[in-house]
Design a protein around this motif. Structure first.
Motif, PDB file in Angstrom:
ATOM      1  N   GLU A 145       0.828  -1.201   0.000  1.00  0.00           N
ATOM      2  CA  GLU A 145       0.000   0.000   0.000  1.00  0.00           C
ATOM      3  C   GLU A 145       0.867   1.257   0.000  1.00  0.00           C
ATOM      4  O   GLU A 145       0.496   2.284  -0.584  1.00  0.00           O
ATOM      5  N   TYR A 164      -5.431  -1.698  -6.327  1.00  0.00           N
ATOM      6  CA  TYR A 164      -5.226  -3.104  -5.966  1.00  0.00           C
ATOM      7  C   TYR A 164      -4.018  -3.710  -6.690  1.00  0.00           C
ATOM      8  O   TYR A 164      -3.900  -4.930  -6.790  1.00  0.00           O
ATOM      9  N   LYS A 194      -7.889  -6.812   1.774  1.00  0.00           N
ATOM     10  CA  LYS A 194      -6.486  -6.547   2.069  1.00  0.00           C
ATOM     11  C   LYS A 194      -6.041  -7.275   3.342  1.00  0.00           C
ATOM     12  O   LYS A 194      -6.864  -7.628   4.187  1.00  0.00           O
TER      13      LYS A 194
END
Length: 339
Positions: A145, A164, A194
């Motif tokens: 991320e 993503y 996630k």
């Protein structure tokens, strides 16, 4: 760890051949690395023995000190693993198998798990549980991320493209077949649960497998060398919700993972973390282990200088008497059966 380098003199190194995954004899192996192992004749029993060199011993002790110094970082890794687990618990045996990869000391149960009781607690001998009440949201941010945030801000990519996505580094010479790029592009856009999200996992096979990739990616990111043996990774399958065919999923994503099959073990690497065989962002634990590797990789180069220094050391050593038991503090001394 230095204490672990001392063994009973009647224990034969040849018995370790299968345990450590060697495809050559122990004698041939230690003889190949004179900068790491010293072969000598036992002064009383007259059999051939082996011990680690002083240089390697110093590095072993340095590694032990570095691991203790950066204990807080190891605690953070364990805590993130607990946050990533489905029920906030981990099997202590799995942690024990992966203690070196996570930068934990040998006695981590007593020195770490029993010490940081405000972070986690031992429910029983083999179950570690996360202590509730953690408000640090940064621990729930996956490494991928952080990469996405950089891609979004610096490369002006749309959120649709990066939300993503994973960094893809295909190996040199990889054959790109027709339709591969389009298939990869579509996979990058597939939404998934996630790693640190505690919602119900989607029943969609594609989304479930992508979450497994994310969990493995994050677990590798938490290791000090961004690598782990596939067999050890398998011990986290139940707690982390990756109960699938691990090898099948890993091999489907050569741009994310690399599997080394040297020896009798399979080692999984995070491809993005390495460049030309070295970690892009080294840490203190990795650095000292790299020095160990460099010492071993010297093999027989500069062995004349090494032999001369060993002879000089022997000249000043105290003579052994008949009660010599084959041990010096911190040395690894074992008889060699195979040559």
């Amino acid at each position: 760890m230095a204490k672990a380098c001392r063994f009973c003199a009647n224990q034969l190194m040849s018995r370790w051949k299968n345990i450590v995954g060697l495809n050559v004899s122990i004698g041939a192996f230690v003889g190949k690395y004179p900068h790491a192992f010293e072969i000598f004749t036992h002064p009383c029993r007259r059999n051939l023995c082996c011990r680690i060199t002083d240089k390697l011993k110093e590095l072993v002790e340095e590694e032990e000190c570095v691991v203790r110094e950066f204990e807080v970082d190891a605690v953070r890794r364990v805590k993130k693993l607990l946050l990533m687990s489905r029920k906030g618990v981990l099997n202590v045996h799995a942690l024990r198998l992966m203690r070196k990869e996570l930068g934990l000391p040998e006695d981590f149960r007593d020195s770490v798990l029993a010490k940081y009781t405000s972070e986690f607690r031992l429910v029983d001998l083999e179950t570690l549980e996360l202590v509730d009440g953690d408000d640090d949201e940064r621990l729930s941010v996956a490494k991928v991320e952080e990469w996405r945030e950089v891609e979004y801000r610096e490369k002006w990519l749309s959120e649709f493209e990066t939300n993503y996505a994973f960094p893809i580094n295909l190996p040199t010479g990889f054959k790109i077949e027709k339709g591969f790029r389009e298939e990869l592009r579509n996979w990058q856009r597939v939404p998934y649960l996630k790693p640190y999200e505690r919602k119900e996992i989607s029943r969609s096979v594609e989304r479930f497998e992508k979450r497994v990739v994310a969990v493995i990616h994050e677990l590798l990111s938490l290791t000090v060398e961004k690598m782990v043996e596939v067999e050890r990774l398998a011990h986290f399958r139940k707690d982390l919700g990756i109960e699938v065919n691990l090898r099948e999923v890993i091999l489907k994503h050569p741009g994310i993972f690399y599997v080394s099959t040297k020896g009798s073990t399979q080692t999984l690497f995070l491809r993005e973390a390495y460049s030309k065989g070295c970690l892009i962002e080294p840490n203190p634990v990795y650095s000292v282990r790299r020095k160990m590797l460099d010492l071993v990789l010297l093999e027989k180069r500069h062995s004349k200088e090494l032999l001369q220094s060993c002879e000089e050391e022997r000249d000043v050593e105290v003579r052994y008497d008949e009660d010599w038991e084959g041990e010096r503090d911190g040395d690894w001394i074992l008889p060699i059966l195979e040559k």
